[in-house]
Design an enzyme around this catalytic site. Structure first.
Site, PDB file in Angstrom:
ATOM      1  N   LYS A  54       6.331  -4.719  -4.197  1.00  0.00           N
ATOM      2  CA  LYS A  54       7.769  -4.375  -4.143  1.00  0.00           C
ATOM      3  C   LYS A  54       8.316  -4.169  -2.577  1.00  0.00           C
ATOM      4  CE  LYS A  54      11.874  -2.992  -5.668  1.00  0.00           C
ATOM      5  NZ  LYS A  54      12.827  -4.368  -6.032  1.00  0.00           N
TER       6      LYS A  54
ATOM      7  N   ARG B 214       5.187  -0.351  -5.953  1.00  0.00           N
ATOM      8  CA  ARG B 214       5.134  -1.008  -4.795  1.00  0.00           C
ATOM      9  C   ARG B 214       4.028  -2.324  -4.783  1.00  0.00           C
ATOM     10  NH1 ARG B 214       6.855   2.766  -0.429  1.00  0.00           N
ATOM     11  NH2 ARG B 214       5.621   1.712   1.062  1.00  0.00           N
TER      12      ARG B 214
ATOM     13  N   ASN C  73      -2.019   2.274   5.568  1.00  0.00           N
ATOM     14  CA  ASN C  73      -1.291   1.397   5.317  1.00  0.00           C
ATOM     15  C   ASN C  73      -0.755   0.600   6.335  1.00  0.00           C
ATOM     16  OD1 ASN C  73       1.125  -0.148   4.194  1.00  0.00           O
ATOM     17  ND2 ASN C  73       2.366   1.584   3.738  1.00  0.00           N
ATOM     18  N   GLY C  74      -0.683  -0.636   6.334  1.00  0.00           N
ATOM     19  CA  GLY C  74      -0.354  -1.540   7.630  1.00  0.00           C
ATOM     20  C   GLY C  74      -1.540  -2.625   7.904  1.00  0.00           C
TER      21      GLY C  74
ATOM     22  N   CYS D  81       0.779  -1.080   0.188  1.00  0.00           N
ATOM     23  CA  CYS D  81      -0.238   0.072   0.012  1.00  0.00           C
ATOM     24  C   CYS D  81       0.960   1.166  -0.082  1.00  0.00           C
ATOM     25  CB  CYS D  81      -0.904   0.013   1.255  1.00  0.00           C
ATOM     26  SG  CYS D  81      -1.850  -1.415   1.405  1.00  0.00           S
TER      27      CYS D  81
ATOM     28  N   LYS E 283      13.499 -15.553  -9.652  1.00  0.00           N
ATOM     29  CA  LYS E 283      13.312 -14.524 -10.638  1.00  0.00           C
ATOM     30  C   LYS E 283      12.277 -15.044 -11.709  1.00  0.00           C
ATOM     31  CE  LYS E 283      14.171 -11.557  -9.125  1.00  0.00           C
ATOM     32  NZ  LYS E 283      15.003 -11.334  -8.274  1.00  0.00           N
TER      33      LYS E 283
ATOM     34  N   TRP F 127      -3.001  -2.956  -1.563  1.00  0.00           N
ATOM     35  CA  TRP F 127      -2.448  -4.124  -2.103  1.00  0.00           C
ATOM     36  C   TRP F 127      -3.354  -5.062  -0.668  1.00  0.00           C
ATOM     37  CZ3 TRP F 127       0.120  -8.337   0.615  1.00  0.00           C
ATOM     38  CH2 TRP F 127       0.706  -9.341  -0.193  1.00  0.00           C
TER      39      TRP F 127
ATOM     40  N   GLU G 158      18.203 -17.874  -6.545  1.00  0.00           N
ATOM     41  CA  GLU G 158      17.698 -16.618  -7.270  1.00  0.00           C
ATOM     42  C   GLU G 158      17.176 -16.718  -8.667  1.00  0.00           C
ATOM     43  OE1 GLU G 158      17.016 -13.918  -5.945  1.00  0.00           O
ATOM     44  OE2 GLU G 158      17.311 -12.390  -7.646  1.00  0.00           O
TER      45      GLU G 158
ATOM     46  N   GLU H 114       8.731 -15.560 -10.298  1.00  0.00           N
ATOM     47  CA  GLU H 114       7.720 -14.216  -9.990  1.00  0.00           C
ATOM     48  C   GLU H 114       7.196 -13.464 -11.019  1.00  0.00           C
ATOM     49  OE1 GLU H 114      11.685 -11.799  -8.327  1.00  0.00           O
ATOM     50  OE2 GLU H 114       9.708 -11.610  -7.260  1.00  0.00           O
TER      51      GLU H 114
ATOM     52  N   HIS I 228      17.669 -37.137  -4.799  1.00  0.00           N
ATOM     53  CA  HIS I 228      16.856 -37.628  -3.355  1.00  0.00           C
ATOM     54  C   HIS I 228      15.423 -37.171  -3.467  1.00  0.00           C
ATOM     55  CE1 HIS I 228      20.889 -38.580  -1.824  1.00  0.00           C
ATOM     56  NE2 HIS I 228      21.388 -37.596  -2.198  1.00  0.00           N
TER      57      HIS I 228
HETATM   58  C1  F6R Z   1      12.384 -10.636  -5.479  1.00  0.00           C
HETATM   59  C2  F6R Z   1      12.046  -9.645  -4.618  1.00  0.00           C
HETATM   60  C3  F6R Z   1      11.669 -10.193  -2.902  1.00  0.00           C
HETATM   61  C4  F6R Z   1      12.613  -9.092  -1.924  1.00  0.00           C
HETATM   62  C5  F6R Z   1      11.798  -9.373  -0.581  1.00  0.00           C
HETATM   63  C6  F6R Z   1      12.706  -8.663   0.571  1.00  0.00           C
HETATM   64  O1  F6R Z   1      12.614 -10.134  -6.619  1.00  0.00           O
HETATM   65  O2  F6R Z   1      12.327  -8.503  -4.778  1.00  0.00           O
HETATM   66  O3  F6R Z   1      12.097 -11.346  -3.051  1.00  0.00           O
HETATM   67  O4  F6R Z   1      13.920  -9.540  -2.222  1.00  0.00           O
HETATM   68  O5  F6R Z   1      10.700  -9.067  -0.486  1.00  0.00           O
HETATM   69  O6  F6R Z   1      12.853  -7.405   0.254  1.00  0.00           O
HETATM   70  P1  F6R Z   1      13.719  -6.257   0.901  1.00  0.00           P
HETATM   71  O7  F6R Z   1      14.980  -6.400   0.001  1.00  0.00           O
HETATM   72  O8  F6R Z   1      13.186  -5.029   0.573  1.00  0.00           O
HETATM   73  O9  F6R Z   1      13.727  -6.611   2.297  1.00  0.00           O
END
Ligand code: F6R
Length: 600
Positions: free
Chosen positions: A595, A27, A99-100, A2, A481, A73, A477, A484, A500
């Site tokens: 985000k 975000r 927000n929260g 949010c 990527k 959100w 990672e 997501e 396994h």
């Molecule tokens: C994936 C991604 C998330 C963040 C995670 C932590 O591409 O961006 O997995 O890495 O939500 O976010 P931060 O780094 O802002 O604590």
């Protein structure tokens, strides 16, 4: 997650709010709304979907110079117009964005608001209904606002307007991010400075459990006890062009391409006048005092932490544990005698990581935050901060922050090794400069990555990434990527672990992307590739120059063997990007994701 904006001043507020909300789109959100106030009263516009959808329902003839806006959100209640913010009190006098998460909203509803007919399924509505109730009971608006805040349990950033007073926005913060921005003849509120850079670069940070009375001329910060707090503003050092896409079709592609530049900027920011990489001596002292380092992070930042563990253990010879924040918080392991905590967070606002920081602060342990956002919550609440200097990361899928995190961890490891008198047989400045050059070459290999994405991932429902040693961490990672942004079920595995259990999932044509950048496990990972090929897999081996064989699909120019994650991740980021593009996905704003994850 949010986002909040608010403006009080002399200009027409609609466009300022809408543009501010567009800057907060990154975000993550599923609905949005604004409320503006003029002599006719409150005008409320809300819509499910994008800001573009909200724009379609905003009446262009309404003009006002005070208003609040929100991107939501969903947490409590489905994404819908009714649940979108702003929310209003029963009589319509008070209008509020939040927000929260209000953890005790059901209790508050039961105790204070039995007679009120709620319109939405949100926890937020309880806040605005409480303010109205206390005003009806005889309190002033400010007293009612404060009393409401003292009853709330959980996290909140709040902006509220009163239909009977065009002179004030009531603002409050606890755990969720919120800033007040200062102008001449106007003031603003925003979850993120980026949203209001269009009108000001002067911002005042708010601390938890503070409220602010914002007028067009003034801001008054108070504690919940009513004590006035003085706080100087700071200048947000953001360049408006940092937050534009420019000629790029997507922020994610722009941010992937920025990685060589970020590497060079990190070298420059962490170099002393003699060209030596250096870290604040107080931080180094804390590292030296520790008998074990605990890295706490989520998602991509957690994956960077795994690489950081290798760097610190191998170079600085200090044991490191890496933990997912949301697990650590409820399942704290037995700690060493002298632990030091390192929080890695691009945004510096992640609620799961912050929950652990609050715990470790309460236990009296020292903490360092590695973050991209100066002044963020995790930065403020830790003892020390190491900045990533990566520039704003807007795409939901993190790319340049990941490589920046690893680079800063590498610098920390080398600086600690030096302080311990450990001789290292390489110069990290030179090695990172090589990394930057190789990253550039990889960014130029987009066509090849696009081909790989088309060939392997255009129609598949799943994909496996395998690697050994540090390649395994990069595989985690790469898989994150891909899943997501393309919604392909993707998993990263340690090469030796597949047999396994997981190998049962390999079928004819299953794509398996294998990383082979580590000499000491080169033969073993190639053996693992053979195992999956024997079961029908379609392998795509990405190797390092010097270790390559004829069967490899792509060969990365060589870098220092401990720094390979900085470069091997780039093809994986690009493959994920093109896979998502081919499948028609919204690359920068993947479904269900935010985000800045500001709820636990
Ligand atoms: C994936 C991604 C998330 C963040 C995670 C932590 O591409 O961006 O997995 O890495 O939500 O976010 P931060 O780094 O802002 O604590």
């Amino acid at each position: 997650m949010c986002g909040i904006v608010g403006y009080i001043g002399y200009q027409d507020v609609k466009e300022i709010l809408l543009r501010g909300l567009e800057k907060l789109e990154y975000r993550g959100y599923d609905s949005a709304g604004i409320a503006v106030l003029n002599d006719e009263g409150i005008h409320l516009f809300k819509e499910k979907g994008r800001i573009a959808d909200l724009r379609n329902v905003v009446d262009p003839t309404v003009s006002a110079s005070i208003g609040i806006g929100h991107t939501r959100w969903a947490t409590h209640g489905a994404p819908s117009r009714v649940n979108a913010h702003p929310h209003q009190s029963a009589s319509g006098r008070f209008t509020l964005v939040h927000n929260g998460v209000i953890e005790n909203y059901a209790i508050l509803k039961r105790e204070y608001l039995q007679d009120v007919a709620f319109r939405s399924d949100t926890d937020t509505e309880v806040i605005v209904q409480l303010v109205e109730k206390f005003v009806n009971d005889g309190l002033s608006v400010e007293e009612a606002f404060r009393k409401t805040l003292t009853l709330l349990k959980g996290s909140y950033a709040i902006a509220m307007i009163d239909a009977e007073n065009q002179e004030v926005i009531y603002v409050a913060k606890n755990k969720s991010p919120l800033l007040v921005g200062l102008g001449h003849g106007f003031n603003v509120v925003a979850s993120d400075a980026m949203a209001m850079l269009q009108v000001t670069n002067q911002f005042v940070e708010l601390m938890d459990k503070e409220m602010v009375i914002v007028t067009s001329e003034d801001i008054t910060i108070k504690t919940l006890n009513g004590d006035i707090v003085q706080r100087a503003p700071y200048t947000a050092e953001l360049d408006a062009s940092d937050i534009e896409k420019g000629t790029y079709p997507h922020y994610m592609l722009k941010e992937i391409d920025e990685q060589p530049f970020v590497m060079r900027r990190i070298i420059q920011k962490y170099q002393d006048e003699n060209g030596q990489l250096t870290i604040d001596p107080q931080i180094i002292q804390e590292v030296l005092n520790a008998d074990r380092i605990y890295i706490i992070a989520c998602g991509t930042s957690y994956h960077a932490g795994l690489v950081g563990k290798q760097l610190i253990e191998k170079w600085a010879k200090i044991p490191v544990e890496v933990h997912v924040a949301s697990e650590f918080s409820y399942n704290m392991p037995l700690l060493s005698e002298k632990p030091l905590f390192i929080y890695i967070s691009q945004s510096g606002e992640t609620a799961d990581s912050r929950a652990v920081l609050v715990q470790t602060n309460n236990l009296g342990y020292k903490a360092i935050t590695i973050t991209n956002v100066p002044g963020s919550t995790l930065s403020r609440e830790a003892d020390y901060t190491l900045l990533l200097h990566a520039g704003p990361e807007i795409a939901v899928a993190s790319t340049k922050a990941y490589t920046a995190q690893i680079a800063v961890l590498a610098i920390l490891a080398v600086a600690t090794a030096k302080a311990k008198g450990i001789e290292l047989d390489f110069d990290l400045v030179k090695e990172l400069a090589i990394v930057a050059n190789v990253m550039e070459m990889l960014c130029d290999a987009k066509e090849e990555m696009e081909k790989i994405a088309r060939e392997y991932l255009a129609v598949t429902r799943n994909c496996f990434f395998i690697g050994r040693a540090v390649d395994y961490y990069v595989c985690l990672e790469g898989a994150l990527k891909l899943k997501e942004i393309s919604y392909i079920q993707a998993e990263g595995f340690a090469g030796g672990e597949l047999k396994h259990g997981t190998i049962a999932l390999i079928e004819d044509g299953t794509p398996v992307i294998a990383l082979a950048t580590q000499e000491h496990v080169n033969l073993s990972i190639r053996g693992n590739v053979k195992e999956v090929v024997a079961r029908g897999a379609n392998p795509c081996i990405i190797s390092m120059r010097g270790l390559e064989t004829e069967e490899d699909r792509f060969v990365i120019p060589a870098v220092h063997p401990m720094l390979t994650p900085l470069v091997s991740v780039v093809p994986l980021q690009l493959i994920a990007y093109y896979a998502a593009l081919h499948r028609g996905c919204d690359v920068d704003k993947p479904r269900n994701l935010a985000k800045s994850v500001t709820v636990e």
